[in-house]
Design a protein around this motif. Structure first.
Motif, mmCIF file in Angstrom:
data_model
loop_
_atom_site.group_PDB
_atom_site.id
_atom_site.type_symbol
_atom_site.label_atom_id
_atom_site.label_comp_id
_atom_site.label_asym_id
_atom_site.label_seq_id
_atom_site.Cartn_x
_atom_site.Cartn_y
_atom_site.Cartn_z
ATOM 1 N N MET A 28 0.861 -1.181 0.000
ATOM 2 C CA MET A 28 0.000 0.000 0.000
ATOM 3 C C MET A 28 0.896 1.229 0.000
ATOM 4 O O MET A 28 1.761 1.376 0.862
ATOM 5 N N ARG A 36 -3.193 4.026 -1.298
ATOM 6 C CA ARG A 36 -3.949 3.110 -2.129
ATOM 7 C C ARG A 36 -3.363 1.709 -2.020
ATOM 8 O O ARG A 36 -2.146 1.535 -2.065
ATOM 9 N N VAL A 37 -4.233 0.735 -1.873
ATOM 10 C CA VAL A 37 -3.783 -0.658 -1.841
ATOM 11 C C VAL A 37 -3.464 -1.063 -3.281
ATOM 12 O O VAL A 37 -4.346 -1.056 -4.138
ATOM 13 N N GLN A 91 -7.511 -4.507 -3.524
ATOM 14 C CA GLN A 91 -6.690 -3.721 -4.448
ATOM 15 C C GLN A 91 -7.507 -2.608 -5.094
ATOM 16 O O GLN A 91 -8.657 -2.813 -5.462
#
Length: 598
Positions: A210, A228-229, A273
């Motif tokens: 991440m 953000r993953v 994700q």
């Protein structure tokens, strides 16, 4: 196995200052039903701090989420000002596409160009939105051609040139695919986002990665990392490793997981994700670091942040009036406040110079002025010196930063503007006359030539010029640039100013204080018409006598004083002067107050 997550779209809105990004996000929030019928509705809801509301500019990149037909659209609202370029570069790291917003009359301006070039470098597909099509001076066809020219100029690929174009009026919340369509809402815009922006791709079963692109701070949870993953899955309560910039690893436990829904943070238990999340329990994390699996750490490459180009000295207020108006006045308070700023603001650096003085470095005058303004609203008192340029040595030569400056002004003021920039070592690189009575000039100008330029150009063109600048690179040192040609009028004693004294000083120059203001010896009370400083008695009272005559008591006429705001004050001072900033006043002073010591 990499797979895409079809229920998410991540998009950043990029545009120049004042082209309507934040207003458009407002309309998108409204139409997606974020505000319940009972909730109060605020204009420009994303500009959350007071300063952003007053100036109408976005300073911090913010994230919001809207839902449309079961797809979650995460929108990152970015600043349009180049001084906050550090914010934009990071925002682009966590999205899969950009929405380029352009004013239907002004066309693409330099900041638009700068952010767009970053987006194209990152291979992000664009959606072009031409906003304010209801303006009487809208020139939609020409602006669209300018946008195509800009893309070609920035070496866009064939796919990137095949962008969809929408026409909007953000204020009323209307979008159309063609000018002749009738539209009542933003549905065409939402459809275009879902259709043209690719869903995020990643491996849900891979090692957790991440990327942290933004920071926030909560009084209850401490520092929050927003990011953000990219791969893997993040769960609430997981033990994770944080890969630091210097290559070390810290293990920690995720104590809170949020996602963004409208203006609220919503608790989550799992992040897949493509999700943009805020996480807590990560004390000391900074931008560009990776949250990864503790067993098998695999960090992502860190984000590069542009170097600062300008520096100012911040020091404690040492004037005779110190501590009267502010709550936080010691160097310890200053240090704590600057350290707190460093927690969330990555494009600022601070060095300690000793003697209670800090050297604060940033990307531009505006960025530092906004920091000072925020501090004074929080009750701090401080004194700041003249902005100076950060030079570097390249190939054994002294080099200074140079700016790409674009000035848009009426034809009649062309001569004045060119003359002003010539004196500041500016080189003209382009001149376009649209035939509309206005001319667009482009210059390469050393960054120090910009200090104090805005107020002079606005005076010379009677407020009609529009100026925008952008960091362009480094150039060999250009030699001396003359500073302001005038000296200062300096008060020589403490007291209250009188109308009688000001009346007699008016012919000496321009006065900065109103009658009845308290001043101290060494305070600058005006601008001398000549180039030297002049010590004046501005607290002198009229002697009263018994004699009366019809002429001796004629009323005095005072010219209204020129009251400087913070940016004007910072632009005005010379090297041996300070701006004293307190919650209620802005004063100018000499560094050395006693006249016989100067």
């Amino acid at each position: 196995m990499t797979s895409s997550n079809p229920n998410i779209r991540n998009i950043a809105i990029i545009a120049h200052v004042d082209h309507g990004k934040t207003t458009l996000v407002d309309a998108m929030l409204n139409q997606s039903g974020i505000f319940g019928s009972h909730e109060e509705h605020v204009d420009r809801v994303m500009d959350s701090n007071d300063l952003e509301r007053e100036r109408g500019i976005t300073i911090l990149a913010k994230i919001t989420g809207v839902r449309y037909h079961g797809v979650k659209i995460n929108i990152v609202d970015t600043p349009g000002h180049s001084d906050f370029g550090g914010e934009v570069e990071r925002a682009l790291k966590i999205v899969d596409g950009v929405m380029l917003l352009v004013d239907a009359s002004e066309g693409p301006l330099p900041q638009t160009r700068y952010v767009l070039s970053k987006a194209l470098e990152n291979k992000l597909p664009p959606i072009v939105v031409i906003n304010k099509i209801d303006r009487p001076d809208a020139r939609i066809e020409e602006v669209l051609n300018e946008i195509y020219d800009l893309f070609i100029d920035l070496d866009a690929t064939e796919d990137q040139l095949d962008f969809p174009v929408l026409y909007t009026i953000a204020k009323t919340g209307v979008a159309k695919c063609k000018m002749e369509d009738t539209a009542t809402d933003l549905r065409p815009l939402f459809d275009a986002i879902v259709k043209h922006i690719p869903p995020p791709v990643g491996d849900p079963d891979g090692v957790l990665q991440m990327l942290i692109a933004n920071l926030d701070y909560s009084d209850y949870l401490g520092r929050l990392g927003i990011g953000r993953v990219v791969n893997g899955t993040l769960k609430y309560g997981d033990n994770v490793a944080i890969a630091k910039r210097d290559g070390t690893l810290h293990t920690t436990k995720i104590t809170k997981l949020y996602s963004f829904e409208g203006l609220k943070r919503v608790d989550e238990t799992i992040g897949r994700q493509g999700d943009i999340l805020a996480i807590a329990g990560v004390e000391g994390i900074t931008i560009g670091e990776t949250v990864t699996s503790a067993e098998d750490p695999q960090p992502l490459p860190p984000i590069q942040i542009d170097e600062p180009t300008i520096a100012m000295a911040f020091t404690i207020n040492t004037s005779p009036f110190a501590g009267r108006e502010g709550q936080w006045v010691t160097s310890r308070n200053l240090r704590e406040r600057l350290d707190k700023e460093l927690l969330t603001n990555v494009s600022i650096r601070v060095e300690e110079l000793g003697h209670d003085t800090f050297k604060v470095m940033g990307r531009g005058e505006l960025q530092l002025a906004i920091l000072i303004e925020m501090m004074r609203r929080e009750g701090y008192e401080l004194a700041v010196g003249k902005p100076e340029i950060l030079t570097r040595t390249i190939d054994h030569k002294l080099c200074e930063p140079v700016e790409h400056l674009i000035i848009d002004c009426p034809e009649s003021f062309l001569g004045v503007v060119i003359e002003k920039l010539g004196a500041r070592k500016g080189k003209m690189v382009k001149m376009v006359n649209h035939g509309s009575g206005r001319v667009r000039l482009e210059f390469h100008l050393p960054s120090r030539g910009l200090i104090g330029l805005r107020s002079e150009i606005l005076t010379d063109t009677r407020g009609t010029a529009i100026m925008n600048s952008l960091f362009h690179g480094y150039i060999e040192w250009q030699g001396e640039i003359s500073s302001r040609p005038t000296g200062s009028l300096v008060a020589d004693r403490t007291g209250r100013t009188t109308g009688y004294a000001i009346f007699n000083l008016q012919e000496r120059g321009e006065i900065f204080v109103a009658p009845g203001t308290e001043v101290y010896g060494g305070q600058i009370v005006g601008e001398n018409a000549r180039d030297s400083d002049l010590d004046v008695n501005i607290v002198k009272e009229k002697k009263l006598t018994n004699m009366r005559a019809s002429t001796s008591d004629e009323g005095i006429r005072l010219v209204p004083p020129r009251l400087l705001n913070l940016e004007q004050a910072i632009e005005f001072i010379r090297d041996d002067e300070f701006v004293e900033v307190t919650p209620t006043s802005i004063r100018l002073r000499k560094k050395i107050l006693k006249a016989n010591m100067r």
